[in-house]
Scaffold this active site. Structure first.
Site, PDB file in Angstrom:
ATOM      1  N   ASP A  13       0.806  -1.233   0.000  1.00  0.00           N
ATOM      2  CA  ASP A  13       0.000   0.000   0.000  1.00  0.00           C
ATOM      3  C   ASP A  13       0.831   1.272   0.000  1.00  0.00           C
ATOM      4  OD1 ASP A  13      -2.232  -1.653   0.104  1.00  0.00           O
ATOM      5  OD2 ASP A  13      -2.311  -1.617   2.286  1.00  0.00           O
ATOM      6  N   LYS A  16       1.860   2.120  -5.013  1.00  0.00           N
ATOM      7  CA  LYS A  16       2.443   1.547  -6.240  1.00  0.00           C
ATOM      8  C   LYS A  16       1.546   1.809  -7.449  1.00  0.00           C
ATOM      9  CE  LYS A  16       2.425  -2.513  -4.270  1.00  0.00           C
ATOM     10  NZ  LYS A  16       2.050  -2.131  -2.896  1.00  0.00           N
ATOM     11  N   GLY A  40      -4.501  -4.414  -3.779  1.00  0.00           N
ATOM     12  CA  GLY A  40      -5.478  -3.374  -4.089  1.00  0.00           C
ATOM     13  C   GLY A  40      -4.695  -2.152  -4.500  1.00  0.00           C
ATOM     14  N   HIS A  41      -4.658  -1.869  -5.804  1.00  0.00           N
ATOM     15  CA  HIS A  41      -3.857  -0.757  -6.323  1.00  0.00           C
ATOM     16  C   HIS A  41      -4.792   0.354  -6.789  1.00  0.00           C
ATOM     17  CE1 HIS A  41      -0.281  -3.684  -7.178  1.00  0.00           C
ATOM     18  NE2 HIS A  41      -0.631  -3.640  -5.919  1.00  0.00           N
ATOM     19  N   GLN A 224       1.983  -6.148  -3.079  1.00  0.00           N
ATOM     20  CA  GLN A 224       2.459  -6.267  -1.692  1.00  0.00           C
ATOM     21  C   GLN A 224       3.755  -5.458  -1.513  1.00  0.00           C
ATOM     22  OE1 GLN A 224       1.355  -9.605  -3.238  1.00  0.00           O
ATOM     23  NE2 GLN A 224      -0.536  -8.658  -2.621  1.00  0.00           N
TER      24      GLN A 224
HETATM   25  P1  GDP Z   1      -0.762   0.293  -3.525  1.00  0.00           P
HETATM   26  O1  GDP Z   1      -1.365  -0.975  -3.051  1.00  0.00           O
HETATM   27  O2  GDP Z   1       0.697   0.358  -3.244  1.00  0.00           O
HETATM   28  O3  GDP Z   1      -1.069   0.589  -4.967  1.00  0.00           O
HETATM   29  O4  GDP Z   1      -1.429   1.458  -2.655  1.00  0.00           O
HETATM   30  P2  GDP Z   1      -2.993   1.610  -2.299  1.00  0.00           P
HETATM   31  O5  GDP Z   1      -3.724   2.001  -3.519  1.00  0.00           O
HETATM   32  O6  GDP Z   1      -3.486   0.413  -1.566  1.00  0.00           O
HETATM   33  O7  GDP Z   1      -2.939   2.765  -1.219  1.00  0.00           O
HETATM   34  C1  GDP Z   1      -2.396   4.017  -1.524  1.00  0.00           C
HETATM   35  C2  GDP Z   1      -3.465   5.088  -1.296  1.00  0.00           C
HETATM   36  O8  GDP Z   1      -2.860   6.361  -1.279  1.00  0.00           O
HETATM   37  C3  GDP Z   1      -4.495   5.167  -2.388  1.00  0.00           C
HETATM   38  O9  GDP Z   1      -5.730   5.567  -1.850  1.00  0.00           O
HETATM   39  C4  GDP Z   1      -3.949   6.251  -3.317  1.00  0.00           C
HETATM   40  O10 GDP Z   1      -4.963   6.911  -4.054  1.00  0.00           O
HETATM   41  C5  GDP Z   1      -3.350   7.182  -2.316  1.00  0.00           C
HETATM   42  N1  GDP Z   1      -2.162   7.942  -2.775  1.00  0.00           N
HETATM   43  C6  GDP Z   1      -1.113   7.533  -3.537  1.00  0.00           C
HETATM   44  N2  GDP Z   1      -0.178   8.488  -3.621  1.00  0.00           N
HETATM   45  C7  GDP Z   1      -0.637   9.531  -2.882  1.00  0.00           C
HETATM   46  C8  GDP Z   1      -0.097  10.807  -2.526  1.00  0.00           C
HETATM   47  O11 GDP Z   1       1.009  11.181  -2.890  1.00  0.00           O
HETATM   48  N3  GDP Z   1      -0.870  11.596  -1.706  1.00  0.00           N
HETATM   49  C9  GDP Z   1      -2.077  11.207  -1.244  1.00  0.00           C
HETATM   50  N4  GDP Z   1      -2.746  12.023  -0.461  1.00  0.00           N
HETATM   51  N5  GDP Z   1      -2.611  10.011  -1.559  1.00  0.00           N
HETATM   52  C10 GDP Z   1      -1.897   9.186  -2.342  1.00  0.00           C
HETATM   53  P1  IMO Z   2      -0.914  -4.241  -2.164  1.00  0.00           P
HETATM   54  O1  IMO Z   2      -0.456  -4.824  -3.468  1.00  0.00           O
HETATM   55  C1  IMO Z   2      -0.954  -4.543   2.176  1.00  0.00           C
HETATM   56  C2  IMO Z   2      -0.997  -8.599   3.854  1.00  0.00           C
HETATM   57  C3  IMO Z   2      -2.224  -9.036   4.607  1.00  0.00           C
HETATM   58  C4  IMO Z   2      -1.592  -9.967   5.628  1.00  0.00           C
HETATM   59  C5  IMO Z   2      -0.494 -10.644   4.811  1.00  0.00           C
HETATM   60  C6  IMO Z   2      -0.869 -12.002   4.248  1.00  0.00           C
HETATM   61  O2  IMO Z   2      -2.189  -3.496  -2.258  1.00  0.00           O
HETATM   62  O3  IMO Z   2       0.194  -3.457  -1.539  1.00  0.00           O
HETATM   63  P2  IMO Z   2      -2.399 -12.757   2.211  1.00  0.00           P
HETATM   64  O4  IMO Z   2      -3.849 -12.549   1.942  1.00  0.00           O
HETATM   65  O5  IMO Z   2      -1.499 -12.200   1.162  1.00  0.00           O
HETATM   66  O6  IMO Z   2      -2.062 -14.180   2.535  1.00  0.00           O
HETATM   67  O7  IMO Z   2      -2.108 -11.933   3.570  1.00  0.00           O
HETATM   68  O8  IMO Z   2      -0.189  -9.764   3.750  1.00  0.00           O
HETATM   69  N1  IMO Z   2      -1.237  -8.108   2.470  1.00  0.00           N
HETATM   70  C7  IMO Z   2      -1.178  -6.817   2.117  1.00  0.00           C
HETATM   71  N2  IMO Z   2      -0.983  -5.707   2.858  1.00  0.00           N
HETATM   72  N3  IMO Z   2      -1.082  -4.450   0.829  1.00  0.00           N
HETATM   73  C8  IMO Z   2      -1.262  -5.556   0.075  1.00  0.00           C
HETATM   74  O9  IMO Z   2      -1.238  -5.523  -1.262  1.00  0.00           O
HETATM   75  C9  IMO Z   2      -1.349  -6.815   0.717  1.00  0.00           C
HETATM   76  N4  IMO Z   2      -1.526  -8.081   0.303  1.00  0.00           N
HETATM   77  C10 IMO Z   2      -1.445  -8.858   1.374  1.00  0.00           C
HETATM   78  O10 IMO Z   2      -2.888  -7.957   5.210  1.00  0.00           O
HETATM   79  O11 IMO Z   2      -0.978  -9.222   6.625  1.00  0.00           O
HETATM   80 MG    MG Z   3      -2.902  -1.623  -1.792  1.00  0.00          MG
END
Ligand code: GDP
Ligand code: IMO
Ligand code: MG
Length: 424
Positions: A13, A16, A40-41, A224
């Site tokens: 999270d 990415k 979840g991207h 991840q």
């Molecule tokens: P990922 O799994 O690495 O793709 O990240 P996620 O999408 O799960 O979580 C990142 C969250 O931060 C999302 O809600 C993005 O829209 C938000 N986000 C990403 N970059 C920025 C930033 O520079 N500033 C803010 N405020 N939000 C951001």
């Molecule tokens: P993105 O790609 C954050 C965490 C789960 C748990 C551990 C194992 O959005 O960054 P799993 O279901 O993979 O066996 O769970 O890994 N986890 C993540 N945490 N971002 C993710 O993906 C994750 N995918 C798995 O919360 O701790």
């Molecule tokens: Mg994510």
């Protein structure tokens, strides 16, 4: 430029999805190489937000080719749901989405086993996403897994499901006191999925290698993060794949010599969802403040994320394991409102300074962070588009991180939207 890899450098999270979306413009192919729909991207284009779990985030740019590589575990129901979600948003996947025939499938019994195993662990649970990721990789490694390519031959598929279920049904019934699954129904449902996705199923290895040989730019999209890597993360509180840069070779089918740039995405602070040690985790009140400012709730499960300060011990570990050539720092804007910001520069374990990131979680959970404190800049960075215009105090913070990690910062993100990006 041949292949570039982007990885999460903390616990997932990191943002990415946003950075991939920004880099897609300069790429021809975008490839997922590990994990599954546990990811979840999030990508924000204008005011519209997209969340992708399985399909590479590059799909949101027209004309780019997206690949789900052999290292991914594919839940076909989730894949079809995501294709339909994109169709509803007028984004087509026809002719530009390729799914490896070698990728392993996730079945309902994997999800069930994932949940049952967690229940049984009780207090010691990992806090998985419940998507069946671990159990599907277990089947792959014990060599009873069923692959996406198997969906293309009805008889072979039925035989393999029957063989697999003879073992997994027994596990469900005898160990987890659950109902057995109906083999015939499962075969029929999955062959139906196969029918829907068959045009996307290919041998993605020659596809990617030919592209690289023709000088196309291939971008590998890590899911991840490094600290969730089954080898280098906080084992056992990890996922079941290798989200680190080496995983791109294994899970994409390319040689290490094809990789040129390896970008590590960090949040300007740290978050974690799920259980496990987290040295810089903040006390409840401050944790809540960061969570609310950063809207730190899981994009897949909606769970509140645990929040803490930036940890350079993790950063250095991540630089080493992945061979990071540059860094992207996201969510800098979230730090705009803090009058004091900390960075962990070392750990103390039983009074002694620790040199390397511990491989043992029992040691890690007893490590005390040593902090350097930075004054906050207390002004909005959201509208800034060039490094020079950043407040001096923000630059000092960034300079220190680059210095601690001995790696240049290439991208700074100051908001969720595409345009809220600074290239250094
Ligand atoms: P990922 O799994 O690495 O793709 O990240 P996620 O999408 O799960 O979580 C990142 C969250 O931060 C999302 O809600 C993005 O829209 C938000 N986000 C990403 N970059 C920025 C930033 O520079 N500033 C803010 N405020 N939000 C951001
Ligand atoms: P993105 O790609 C954050 C965490 C789960 C748990 C551990 C194992 O959005 O960054 P799993 O279901 O993979 O066996 O769970 O890994 N986890 C993540 N945490 N971002 C993710 O993906 C994750 N995918 C798995 O919360 O701790
Ligand atoms: Mg994510």
């Amino acid at each position: 430029m041949p292949a570039n890899v982007l990885v999460g450098a903390q616990w997932g999270d990191e943002g990415k999805g946003k950075i991939i979306d920004v880099l897609t413009e300069q790429s021809d192919y975008i490839v997922r190489f590990q994990g599954g729909n546990n990811a979840g991207h999030t990508v924000k284009i204008g005011e519209e937000e997209f969340i992708l779990h399985l399909i590479p985030s590059g799909i949101l740019h027209e004309g780019k080719k997206c690949v789900i590589g052999n290292g991914v575990v594919v839940d076909p129901a989730a894949l079809i749901e995501e294709i339909e979600y994109l169709h509803e948003k007028n984004i087509s996947v026809d002719g530009n989405l390729f799914v490896s025939d070698r990728a392993h499938l996730i079945f309902p019994y994997h999800r069930l086993l994932d949940i049952k195993k967690e229940e049984r662990k009780g207090e010691g649970k990992i806090g998985t996403t419940g998507r069946g990721i671990g159990p599907s990789y277990v089947d792959k490694m014990t060599r009873i897994g069923i692959r996406v390519g198997d969906l293309l031959d009805k008889d072979v598929f039925a035989r393999k499901v029957r063989a697999n279920l003879s073992e997994n049904n027994e596990l469900l019934v005898k160990v987890y006191e659950s109902e057995p699954l109906d083999v015939d129904q499962l075969v029929e449902t999955y062959l139906g999925y196969g029918e829907k996705i068959k045009d996307h199923i290919v041998n993605t290895v020659p596809l990617l290698n030919k592209a690289i040989n023709q000088g196309k730019v291939v971008l590998f999209e890590g899911a991840q993060g490094t600290l969730l890597d089954v080898d280098y993360g906080t084992y056992p509180f990890v996922t079941s794949s290798n989200p680190t840069a080496g995983g791109a070779c294994v899970g994409g089918g390319i040689g290490p010599n094809k990789i040129e740039n390896i970008l590590g995405v960090f949040k300007a602070y740290t978050t974690r969802v799920g259980e496990g040690p987290f040295p810089t985790e903040l006390p409840e009140e401050m944790n809540k403040k960061v969570r609310e400012e950063g809207q730190e709730y899981g994009a897949t499960t909606g769970r509140p994320r645990r929040c803490g300060w930036f940890d350079a011990m993790i950063g250095k570990h991540s630089v080493m394991i992945n061979g990071l050539t540059s860094l992207a720092l996201t969510k800098m804007d979230i730090l705009d409102k803090f009058d004091e910001i900390k960075v962990c520069v070392a750990y103390k374990y039983k009074g002694e300074t620790v040199e390397d990131f511990p491989s043992n979680v029992d040691v890690l959970s007893q490590c005390e962070p040593v902090y350097e404190t930075f004054p906050g800049w207390l002004e909005s960075t959201e509208g800034i588009r060039s490094y020079d215009k950043l407040p001096e105090k923000a630059k000092n913070y960034l300079t220190r991180i680059a210095q601690l990690l001995e790696t240049p910062i290439e991208i700074i993100s100051v908001g969720a939207r595409r345009d809220q990006t600074i290239f250094v």
